[in-house]
Design an enzyme around this catalytic site. Sequence first.
Site, PDB file in Angstrom:
ATOM      1  N   LYS A 104     -17.335   6.573   6.018  1.00 54.30           N
ATOM      2  CA  LYS A 104     -17.845   6.044   7.289  1.00 54.30           C
ATOM      3  C   LYS A 104     -19.352   6.272   7.411  1.00 54.30           C
ATOM      4  CE  LYS A 104     -13.323   6.658   9.456  1.00 54.30           C
ATOM      5  NZ  LYS A 104     -12.407   7.611  10.110  1.00 54.30           N
ATOM      6  N   LYS A 115     -12.487   1.157   5.002  1.00 57.05           N
ATOM      7  CA  LYS A 115     -13.762   1.882   4.875  1.00 57.05           C
ATOM      8  C   LYS A 115     -14.063   2.292   3.445  1.00 57.05           C
ATOM      9  CE  LYS A 115     -10.924   5.466   6.419  1.00 57.05           C
ATOM     10  NZ  LYS A 115      -9.880   4.714   6.995  1.00 57.05           N
ATOM     11  N   ARG A 128       4.407  -5.121   0.743  1.00 61.59           N
ATOM     12  CA  ARG A 128       5.008  -4.774  -0.546  1.00 61.59           C
ATOM     13  C   ARG A 128       6.520  -4.990  -0.527  1.00 61.59           C
ATOM     14  NH1 ARG A 128       2.650   0.662  -2.810  1.00 61.59           N
ATOM     15  NH2 ARG A 128       2.442   0.824  -0.584  1.00 61.59           N
ATOM     16  N   GLY A 153      -5.179   5.102  15.046  1.00 65.06           N
ATOM     17  CA  GLY A 153      -3.964   4.705  15.759  1.00 65.06           C
ATOM     18  C   GLY A 153      -3.790   3.199  15.738  1.00 65.06           C
ATOM     19  N   GLU A 155      -2.143  14.029   7.913  1.00 69.52           N
ATOM     20  CA  GLU A 155      -1.261  13.366   6.947  1.00 69.52           C
ATOM     21  C   GLU A 155      -0.586  14.415   6.063  1.00 69.52           C
ATOM     22  OE1 GLU A 155      -1.465   9.863   6.161  1.00 69.52           O
ATOM     23  OE2 GLU A 155      -3.116   9.303   7.478  1.00 69.52           O
ATOM     24  N   ILE A 199     -13.682   2.106  18.758  1.00 68.40           N
ATOM     25  CA  ILE A 199     -15.006   2.210  19.390  1.00 68.40           C
ATOM     26  C   ILE A 199     -15.919   1.088  18.904  1.00 68.40           C
ATOM     27  CG2 ILE A 199     -16.999   3.698  19.781  1.00 68.40           C
ATOM     28  CD1 ILE A 199     -15.253   6.092  19.011  1.00 68.40           C
TER      29      ILE A 199
END
Length: 434
Positions: A206, A106, A49, A308, A191, A137
């Site tokens: 998920k 997601k 942006r 992360g 957050e 994972i």
Amino acid sequence: MNVNREPIRVALLGCGTVGTEVLRLLQDQPEEFAARTGAPMQVTGVAVRRPDKHPEVPPGLLTADASALVDGDVDVVVELIGGIEPARSLLLRALRSGKSVVTANKALLAEHGSELYAAADEAGVDIYFEAAVAGAIPLLRPLRESLAGDRIHRVMGIVNGTTNYILSEMDATGAGYAETLDEAGRLGYAEADPTADVDGFDAASKAAILASLAFHTRVTASDVHREGISGVTPGDLAAARQLDRTVKLLSICERVVDEDGGESVSARVHPAMIPSTHPLARVGDAYNAVFVEAEAAGELMFYGRGAGGAPTASAVLGDLVAVARNRVVGGRGPRESAHAKLPVQPMGKTPTRYHVSLDVADKPGVLSQVASTFTDHEVSISVVRQQGRGADASLVVVTHTAADEALRSTVESVARLPVVRDVVSVMRVEGEPS
Ligand code: HSE
């Protein structure tokens, strides 16, 4: 492998913590990626942006015009913007013009996955999204490929690190939810607006993706029953400990088979008590883990970092290499398969088990009144434990499996009994034989 072919041209949309790592890792070892892929990889542009806010990106790559970047000479679009728009439009545009897509989005896949998969099919290109569930994972590829010949019964996991951190801390310290959430925010685990995590939206997206892959059925986020962790109390955690259990926010995707052999899918996110001996009980801090039960493979456990920059970049890069390899050899990876078309079961009809902890008057007939309320609702009791405390007693009831709505109305009736002073904790029980 011959790497003297034309480069695979990669457009990166978004350059936050994950995008920065993707770019860094790609640029750190170009020969390695070329050898693994069969062609050099060339980043053609990075759409952000505010280009002036990205000193870490070579200036020649930066653009604020994501549409032009997608429309340019590109083979693969890597989308790390998140959210529904403009990501959805950009990815549809990429797929429809024959570009493969790697995304970590997601929320987009959980709502608009079928539209994107159809666009990929029509164009004969790939859409890969390993990073969308449980970060680093390797989980979606095992479900989509390694277990493609098996029949999956259940996928149950901790797929949200923020809430796992909060519940683990509450359990360790005895502190309340609000206080622990504040602390998680201060430490950077939560957050500034934690709603998506603590209210279970993130885990529900998920779960929708996992259920779709596991059961070859389209499941969207709105099909997923969702309860967050804001109602979990120190009393719940203490009640769990008394029966050697712990409380986790679980995403559960289950194949439900009724008495006549009819199959449906249950997809749900809610806090639940699991035995301390269950592999998911030991997953602490902000880690993720997913437990899969399949007909032939048996029980499998996937564990690691679910968020992360670097861990998520690992999954994105794995997808990027796979997609690039497919383009080098002129093929495609596995398509989305939704052929089973199983119905999604409403939560009320879903078989669950409850743990109910009550403060009751300690006098004759109390236990039988409580027990007969369960019987009236045709709910069978598995465990009863009573402990006297002066004029009061603590009574714990764990049920056998019953329809969730029957369990819920049983608890409402129990709460109305004059002998029941307080309903201390009501929590579903998972991860043990019914
Ligand atoms: N906010 C998520 C978590 C990571 O806490 O696990 C991204 O899905």
